[in-house]
Design a protein around this motif. Structure first.
Motif, PDB file in Angstrom:
ATOM      1  N   ARG A  20      -9.798  65.878  -8.010  1.00  0.00           N
ATOM      2  CA  ARG A  20      -8.991  65.829  -6.794  1.00  0.00           C
ATOM      3  C   ARG A  20      -8.539  64.396  -6.554  1.00  0.00           C
ATOM      4  O   ARG A  20      -9.232  63.458  -6.911  1.00  0.00           O
ATOM      5  CB  ARG A  20      -9.811  66.258  -5.577  1.00  0.00           C
ATOM      6  N   HIS A  42      -5.555  71.432  -1.695  1.00  0.00           N
ATOM      7  CA  HIS A  42      -6.728  72.070  -2.286  1.00  0.00           C
ATOM      8  C   HIS A  42      -7.207  73.283  -1.495  1.00  0.00           C
ATOM      9  O   HIS A  42      -8.376  73.384  -1.134  1.00  0.00           O
ATOM     10  CB  HIS A  42      -7.861  71.047  -2.450  1.00  0.00           C
ATOM     11  N   ARG A  43      -6.288  74.212  -1.243  1.00  0.00           N
ATOM     12  CA  ARG A  43      -6.624  75.403  -0.468  1.00  0.00           C
ATOM     13  C   ARG A  43      -7.503  76.344  -1.281  1.00  0.00           C
ATOM     14  O   ARG A  43      -7.062  76.909  -2.274  1.00  0.00           O
ATOM     15  CB  ARG A  43      -5.348  76.124  -0.029  1.00  0.00           C
ATOM     16  N   LYS A  44      -8.724  76.527  -0.844  1.00  0.00           N
ATOM     17  CA  LYS A  44      -9.660  77.399  -1.549  1.00  0.00           C
ATOM     18  C   LYS A  44      -9.344  78.873  -1.325  1.00  0.00           C
ATOM     19  O   LYS A  44      -9.832  79.720  -2.066  1.00  0.00           O
ATOM     20  CB  LYS A  44     -11.085  77.087  -1.130  1.00  0.00           C
ATOM     21  N   ASN A  49      -6.983  77.330  -6.340  1.00  0.00           N
ATOM     22  CA  ASN A  49      -7.239  76.133  -5.530  1.00  0.00           C
ATOM     23  C   ASN A  49      -6.170  75.073  -5.818  1.00  0.00           C
ATOM     24  O   ASN A  49      -6.468  73.994  -6.329  1.00  0.00           O
ATOM     25  CB  ASN A  49      -8.647  75.611  -5.834  1.00  0.00           C
ATOM     26  N   HIS A 101      -4.873  82.204 -13.156  1.00  0.00           N
ATOM     27  CA  HIS A 101      -4.513  81.795 -11.798  1.00  0.00           C
ATOM     28  C   HIS A 101      -3.038  82.084 -11.525  1.00  0.00           C
ATOM     29  O   HIS A 101      -2.676  82.576 -10.445  1.00  0.00           O
ATOM     30  CB  HIS A 101      -4.799  80.311 -11.558  1.00  0.00           C
TER      31      HIS A 101
END
Length: 139
Positions: A20, A42-44, A49, A101
């Motif tokens: 990150r 960095h949206r989980k 992500n 993803h």
């Protein structure tokens, strides 16, 4: 591995590699702040992500290191001499994970853009690519 590095030293170096707020990610974010602020980091709750997410638009941007994600540029194509089988398998797993993803994002109605580390060399072209993705036609 450098002749003077022990496996423990190499392990410490690799542990220090950030996932990150990397330099390439910070450069992309600085560029975006000028014309498309309002992103989240960095949206989980979003598949993969993503490094940068525009949740309301359902658009995400991944900033990928060429080596780590198996890009087909010169930097991505080089392979360490030490433990080459391990690195080939590791990068192949990363590529497969990235594809999974992308598939999940598409299935959930998200649009995704990958910015490769090597693309940071041409700031004008990168800005054009980001603007087209965020405001223009599909990329």
């Amino acid at each position: 591995m450098n002749a003077k590095e022990s496996p423990a030293q190499r392990s410490a170096i690799m542990r220090a590699v950030k996932s990150r707020d990397t330099t390439p990610e910070l450069k992309v974010r600085a560029l975006l702040r000028g014309f498309a602020p309002g992103y989240r980091l960095h949206r989980k709750d979003v598949p993969g992500n993503p490094d940068i997410a525009y949740v309301g638009r359902k658009q995400v941007i991944f900033v990928h290191g060429c080596f780590w994600h198996g890009h087909d540029c010169a930097r991505g194509a080089r392979m360490p001499k030490a433990n080459a089988d391990y690195w080939r398998a590791k990068i192949a797993r990363n590529v497969a994970r990235d594809a999974a993803h992308q598939a999940r994002l598409t299935a959930q109605g998200w649009r995704a853009l990958i910015v490769w580390e090597c693309e940071l060399k041409d700031k004008a072209a990168l800005e054009q690519k980001l603007r087209a993705f965020l405001f223009g036609a599909e990329t």
